[in-house]
Design a protein around this motif. Structure first.
Motif, PDB file in Angstrom:
ATOM      1  N   ARG A  12       0.693  -1.093   0.010  1.00  0.00           N
ATOM      2  CA  ARG A  12      -0.111   0.036   0.108  1.00  0.00           C
ATOM      3  C   ARG A  12       0.865   1.326   0.251  1.00  0.00           C
ATOM      4  NH1 ARG A  12      -1.683   3.767  -0.505  1.00  0.00           N
ATOM      5  NH2 ARG A  12      -3.482   4.902   0.193  1.00  0.00           N
ATOM      6  N   LEU A  13       2.009   1.303   0.796  1.00  0.00           N
ATOM      7  CA  LEU A  13       2.828   2.316   0.748  1.00  0.00           C
ATOM      8  C   LEU A  13       3.505   2.763  -0.645  1.00  0.00           C
ATOM      9  CD1 LEU A  13       4.211   4.408   2.760  1.00  0.00           C
ATOM     10  CD2 LEU A  13       6.211   2.834   2.864  1.00  0.00           C
ATOM     11  N   ARG A  57      -2.465  -3.988   4.091  1.00  0.00           N
ATOM     12  CA  ARG A  57      -2.870  -2.935   3.200  1.00  0.00           C
ATOM     13  C   ARG A  57      -4.102  -2.051   3.733  1.00  0.00           C
ATOM     14  NH1 ARG A  57      -1.913  -2.178  -2.079  1.00  0.00           N
ATOM     15  NH2 ARG A  57      -4.148  -1.181  -2.446  1.00  0.00           N
ATOM     16  N   LYS A  58      -5.011  -2.720   4.391  1.00  0.00           N
ATOM     17  CA  LYS A  58      -5.989  -1.819   4.887  1.00  0.00           C
ATOM     18  C   LYS A  58      -5.593  -1.046   6.406  1.00  0.00           C
ATOM     19  CE  LYS A  58     -10.507  -2.580   7.602  1.00  0.00           C
ATOM     20  NZ  LYS A  58     -11.421  -3.488   8.210  1.00  0.00           N
ATOM     21  N   ALA A  59      -4.697  -1.473   6.998  1.00  0.00           N
ATOM     22  CA  ALA A  59      -4.044  -0.894   8.164  1.00  0.00           C
ATOM     23  C   ALA A  59      -3.190   0.311   7.871  1.00  0.00           C
ATOM     24  CB  ALA A  59      -3.400  -1.900   9.102  1.00  0.00           C
ATOM     25  N   LEU A  83      -2.303   6.197   6.799  1.00  0.00           N
ATOM     26  CA  LEU A  83      -2.218   7.240   5.825  1.00  0.00           C
ATOM     27  C   LEU A  83      -3.414   8.338   5.831  1.00  0.00           C
ATOM     28  CD1 LEU A  83      -0.745   5.216   2.541  1.00  0.00           C
ATOM     29  CD2 LEU A  83       0.677   7.002   3.953  1.00  0.00           C
ATOM     30  N   GLY A  84      -4.629   7.678   5.736  1.00  0.00           N
ATOM     31  CA  GLY A  84      -5.720   8.583   6.282  1.00  0.00           C
ATOM     32  C   GLY A  84      -5.829   9.745   7.147  1.00  0.00           C
ATOM     33  N   ALA A 118       1.365  14.338   8.755  1.00  0.00           N
ATOM     34  CA  ALA A 118       2.173  14.454   9.933  1.00  0.00           C
ATOM     35  C   ALA A 118       3.557  14.271   9.745  1.00  0.00           C
ATOM     36  CB  ALA A 118       1.578  13.692  11.179  1.00  0.00           C
ATOM     37  N   VAL A 119       3.707  13.470   8.707  1.00  0.00           N
ATOM     38  CA  VAL A 119       5.086  12.950   8.540  1.00  0.00           C
ATOM     39  C   VAL A 119       6.102  14.187   8.059  1.00  0.00           C
ATOM     40  CG1 VAL A 119       6.636  11.667   6.797  1.00  0.00           C
ATOM     41  CG2 VAL A 119       4.546  10.515   7.822  1.00  0.00           C
TER      42      VAL A 119
END
Length: 361
Positions: A46-47, A334-336, A341-342, A347-348
């Motif tokens: 996902r990343l 992927r879900k986590a 991300l949402g 914040a990163v």
């Protein structure tokens, strides 16, 4: 006649507005956990999917080390999409070979996520086998499918020659119990095999004059190398092992599984305690050597936690790489990651999104 300086300024501002925003940079700290490492595969997938971050450094232990070199090797060959493809290829090969297991699993254990039941006849036999015989006895020829998988799919020479990111692979020296972090030119097939060497299942891995076992005994994963060795000051920890159980384990297999979870969780807890102590010291104005205090004080941490998903699985599931289980964990990862991300993508680069002291100490 329009002011030429004004026109130049307008064109410059227009170019800045049209220029795509550069991705933020982040480090990754990947825990070990056998087949549960497929959750990390999902996080990485996902990343990489939308390429919202550039990856600076990766610290991996055991299954986390396998994920780390698959990520880097695939990225070297074909960028983000190459990394996604390489991760899937490696995990498919793990499932097809059953490479986490010392003996062939019977078909009765197929199916997932229930395949990893601690009451499975296969798992009971595995426990009995490894409780009586060492890997030097039941596997004297040292047949290791994981070695073949890594030899086939990971170009370690290319990784050492042109690494797309900084890698840190942790193993545990057998004679002393000390952690050993391999990096740079030390990233080899043997280093990854050492990091994933559970002593009940595999022969100790010899590197130079020393022998090594699984890195999770000493660092799971190592955080300080990322803080000291990478310019990026944001690190995302992917944690696999739940630290809390809803009830006290009472069956022998449940107790055994939880003892293992405690044992493999302690190195990360100790390192976080060290980091938090260093931060408190730095805040009081007492510097640590080589600017480490400043780095600790500035470093930002983030975490994606698999506990919600892995706590439903028995300890046996870490040794049961059935494809259905791996897909379940990948999709959970992927879900986590999508959820993280949402909530935290912006914040990163600005602030931490996890309080390590509250979470671990």
């Amino acid at each position: 006649m329009p002011d030429s300086n004004s026109e130049v300024l307008k064109r410059a501002l227009g170019m800045l507005q049209r220029r795509p925003r550069q991705p933020k940079r982040i480090n990754l700290a990947l825990q070990g956990g056998g087949a549960h490492g497929a959750f990390t595969w999902g996080v990485l997938d996902r990343l990489l999917d939308r390429q919202e971050f550039d990856i600076d450094g990766v610290s991996g232990t055991s299954a986390g080390a396998v994920n780390a070199v698959a990520l880097a090797a695939g990225y070297l060959e074909g960028g983000a999409e190459g990394a996604r493809a390489k991760l899937e290829t490696v995990w498919r090969a793990v499932s097809e070979s059953g490479c986490m297991l010392p003996v062939k699993r019977n078909a009765e254990a197929a199916g997932a996520p229930a395949a990893g039941s601690d009451d499975s006849p296969y798992y009971l036999f595995l426990q009995m086998l490894t409780g009586i015989f060492s890997p030097y006895e039941f596997n004297p020829l040292e047949i290791d499918p994981l070695r073949r998988i890594l030899e086939q799919h990971i170009d370690f020479k290319a990784l050492r020659r042109s690494p797309p990111m900084t890698l840190f692979i942790n193993a545990t020296e057998v004679s002393t119990g000390r952690g050993r972090v391999f990096s740079g030119k030390e990233i080899t097939l043997e280093a990854v095999l050492a990091s994933a060497c559970l002593p009940a299942l595999r022969h100790a891995v010899k590197i130079g004059r020393r022998h090594y076992w699984d890195g999770a005994f000493s660092a799971n994963p190592a955080l300080l190398p990322l803080i000291e060795g990478c310019a990026t000051i944001d690190t995302l920890i992917v944690r696999l092992a739940p630290t809390r159980l809803p009830a006290v384990p009472k069956k022998a297999r449940e107790i055994h599984g939880h003892v293992n979870r405690i044992m493999f969780s302690q190195p990360l807890r100790r390192e976080i305690e060290l980091i938090e102590t260093g931060r408190r010291t730095a805040r009081r104005g007492i510097g640590l050597s080589d600017g480490l205090g400043r780095r600790l004080k500035r470093h930002r941490f983030h975490m994606v936690d698999a506990a919600r998903y892995t706590k439903k699985l028995g300890h046996a599931s870490t040794m049961t790489p059935d494809w259905e289980l791996l897909v379940y964990l990948r999709e959970s990862g992927r879900k986590a990651m999508a959820n993280w991300l949402g909530r935290n993508k912006d914040a990163v680069g600005r602030r931490s999104t996890v309080d390590l002291a509250a979470k671990f100490l």
